[in-house]
Design an enzyme around this catalytic site. Structure first.
Site, mmCIF file in Angstrom:
data_model
loop_
_atom_site.group_PDB
_atom_site.id
_atom_site.type_symbol
_atom_site.label_atom_id
_atom_site.label_comp_id
_atom_site.label_asym_id
_atom_site.label_seq_id
_atom_site.Cartn_x
_atom_site.Cartn_y
_atom_site.Cartn_z
ATOM 1 N N THR A 107 0.821 -1.209 0.000
ATOM 2 C CA THR A 107 0.000 0.000 0.000
ATOM 3 C C THR A 107 0.858 1.264 0.000
ATOM 4 O O THR A 107 0.573 2.220 -0.732
ATOM 5 C CB THR A 107 -0.941 0.013 1.215
ATOM 6 O OG1 THR A 107 -1.813 -1.112 1.135
ATOM 7 C CG2 THR A 107 -1.769 1.279 1.250
ATOM 8 N N SER A 146 -6.590 -1.143 -7.210
ATOM 9 C CA SER A 146 -6.295 -1.393 -5.798
ATOM 10 C C SER A 146 -4.823 -1.757 -5.716
ATOM 11 O O SER A 146 -4.237 -2.254 -6.687
ATOM 12 C CB SER A 146 -7.150 -2.543 -5.269
ATOM 13 O OG SER A 146 -6.615 -3.073 -4.069
ATOM 14 N N ASN A 148 -3.893 -4.233 -4.341
ATOM 15 C CA ASN A 148 -3.886 -5.688 -4.417
ATOM 16 C C ASN A 148 -3.817 -6.231 -5.838
ATOM 17 O O ASN A 148 -3.451 -7.398 -6.026
ATOM 18 C CB ASN A 148 -5.126 -6.252 -3.723
ATOM 19 C CG ASN A 148 -5.167 -5.876 -2.257
ATOM 20 O OD1 ASN A 148 -4.169 -5.429 -1.694
ATOM 21 N ND2 ASN A 148 -6.331 -6.043 -1.639
ATOM 22 N N THR A 193 35.515 -39.594 -11.789
ATOM 23 C CA THR A 193 34.270 -39.766 -11.044
ATOM 24 C C THR A 193 34.630 -39.935 -9.574
ATOM 25 O O THR A 193 35.620 -40.604 -9.244
ATOM 26 C CB THR A 193 33.477 -41.002 -11.531
ATOM 27 O OG1 THR A 193 34.277 -42.181 -11.361
ATOM 28 C CG2 THR A 193 33.107 -40.860 -13.011
ATOM 29 N N SER A 324 46.693 -12.893 -2.534
ATOM 30 C CA SER A 324 47.045 -12.894 -1.119
ATOM 31 C C SER A 324 47.745 -11.594 -0.749
ATOM 32 O O SER A 324 48.467 -11.008 -1.553
ATOM 33 C CB SER A 324 47.976 -14.075 -0.802
ATOM 34 O OG SER A 324 48.476 -13.991 0.518
ATOM 35 N N LYS A 330 50.791 -15.449 -5.428
ATOM 36 C CA LYS A 330 49.605 -16.318 -5.362
ATOM 37 C C LYS A 330 48.449 -15.664 -6.116
ATOM 38 O O LYS A 330 48.155 -14.485 -5.936
ATOM 39 C CB LYS A 330 49.214 -16.556 -3.911
ATOM 40 C CG LYS A 330 48.122 -17.599 -3.720
ATOM 41 C CD LYS A 330 47.945 -17.898 -2.227
ATOM 42 C CE LYS A 330 46.987 -19.057 -1.998
ATOM 43 N NZ LYS A 330 45.590 -18.689 -2.267
#
Length: 470
Positions: A107, A146, A148, A193, A324, A330
């Site tokens: 609203t 509205s 809604n 896997t 890092s 790194k």
């Protein structure tokens, strides 16, 4: 001079009391109440342009439909439409002050738009904001509507628009994976896997799987996007349509199609459309699936690029930034990591959407603001995240062909490829010898005269091609 006589403010009143509003702002007393009571997040209803535009489009087409229905004068309609255009252009964003996550069931959001549009329309007609002599927020801007039915309609329109950009990014990522599948088509690769050596394959086949998944994600997002074209406009408060002229609903959808270019439709059952938000559970579910699926790919990339010495190191990701603050040299896989982290947020958003969809009561669901907040957040995270992932990571992936081949030929995975040529028992015996002596299976076979390395590589090449018919 009293406070209420100041020239830089105007005064508006409701049943709660009187408020002062800066003279250069277009919101009104209802917006102020919503702002004062319900500002809990850092985002306003203007934060996402698609949502702002969708709300303005709903008010725009409502004005046209009300003109057609004879309940709004042409001058009022023209002024409201002009104001809606300005909202869509972003000229009124500083007056759209209500929190996106406001708790009034929408609203406060609806009234913020009603007041801003009414006051700007007043200005177009030569009147000052706040008096509402010619255009009133409720009586004219909100007529035949509205909260809604307008709020969920705007939510659907905005989500539909935002999904278009996301789907385009997913499709671009799929095409990038297609390109990588072609680039890596001839590179032998160790298939795994359960994180253990499994069978020979091609690196391009791995990426073709990523491409196929990503193409499918785009298709599924497009499918669920299409379900958003059914809107509750015209249902007004609970689905009966009370408060709107009989001709209003048909007219509003006709005008909406012209303005948006999208064939939005009225629902088969207006009460269902007002009561239920299951479509957003589906939309959010696809967003969750998309994020989780791409996070799986991102996880694969972090593993395959791990190293450079102590890991797998079969892929080389673009070096985006230092990894890092203490370890020189790194470099971390920050783009895949960002995709994985992004998925956590999207999955959390999906939980919130599911709870909000469940919590609707009787004729409406008054938790639409949290759905808007979480769905818009997920779409935005995915759209931006996928773009960066594609441009800064996937597009620049390179393969270490020698390392891919070494990992394959040094592993026990080649044993499976040799079974058709030598038989299971013989290969099994040689494989046990390889493990006991700590030497490669290929070396042992060549030394024993069972099979030359060239013959073994031919068998491995053959095993890496699909055996099923096209």
């Amino acid at each position: 001079m009293s406070t209420f006589d100041r020239l830089d403010v105007r005064v508006e009143q409701d049943y709660v009391g009187t408020v002062q509003i800066p003279a250069d702002k277009l919101y009104g007393v209802n917006s102020v109440r919503g702002f004062d009571n319900l500002s809990i997040s850092p985002l306003t209803v203007a934060h996402y342009p698609a949502f702002r535009d969708a709300f303005a489009q709903c008010k725009w087409v409502a004005a046209l439909a009300n003109l057609d229905s004879g309940v709004l004068a042409a001058t009022q309609c023209e002024a409201i439409v002009s104001a809606c255009r300005e909202v869509i252009a972003g000229h009124c964003d500083d007056s759209l002050i209500v929190d996106l996550l406001e708790g009034s069931g929408g609203t406060s959001t609806n009234m913020n738009f009603n007041e801003v549009i009414a006051n700007r329309a007043q200005q177009f007609l030569g009147h000052a904001p706040g008096a509402y002599e010619s255009v009133h927020p409720n009586d004219h801007v909100n007529i035949s509507q509205s909260t809604n039915d307008v709020y969920p309609a705007a939510l659907k329109i905005a989500t539909y628009a935002m999904l278009g950009g996301l789907i385009a990014e997913v499709e671009k990522l799929a095409l990038q994976f297609d390109a990588k599948a072609g680039q890596f088509a001839d590179i032998l690769h160790l298939g795994r896997t359960c994180l253990q050596d499994a069978q020979p394959m091609r690196l391009g086949q791995l990426f073709s799987g990523y491409a196929s998944l990503t193409h499918r994600l785009a298709v599924e997002l497009a499918t669920v996007r299409d379900k958003l074209r059914t809107l509750p406009l015209g249902g007004t408060a609970i689905g009966t349509g009370f408060g709107a002229p009989a001709a209003y609903r048909k007219a509003v959808y006709r005008h909406l199609g012209v303005i948006t270019g999208v064939d939005y439709q009225a629902p088969d059952n207006a009460f269902d459309a007002m009561q239920n938000m299951d479509v957003f559970s589906r939309v959010s579910g696809e967003l969750r699936t998309c994020s989780a699926s791409l996070a799986k790919i991102a996880t694969d990339l972090t593993k395959l690029s791990s190293g450079p010495v102590g890991g797998i190191g079969e892929l080389k990701l673009p070096e985006a930034q230092a990894g890092s603050s203490i370890m020189p040299g790194k470099v971390n896989p920050v783009l895949p990591m960002a995709m994985i982290q992004l998925s956590f947020a999207v999955i959390g958003n999906d939980v919130a959407v599911a709870q909000a969809a469940q919590a609707g009561e009787l004729e409406i669901n008054h938790f639409e603001p949290v759905v808007a907040s979480r769905v818009f957040d997920s779409i935005t995270l995915l759209t931006r995240g996928i773009q960066r992932f594609r441009e800064k990571c996937v597009a620049g992936i390179q393969a270490d062909e020698a390392r891919n081949l070494a990992h394959l030929t040094d592993s026990m995975a080649v044993a499976t490829a040799l079974v058709p040529e030598l038989g299971y028992a013989k290969v099994s015996k040689l494989a046990r010898q390889s493990v006991q002596e700590g030497r490669t299976l290929l070396a042992i076979m060549e030394e024993s005269g069972v099979m030359t390395r060239a013959e073994a590589m031919t068998a491995i090449e053959k095993a890496s091609h699909p055996v099923f018919e096209a």
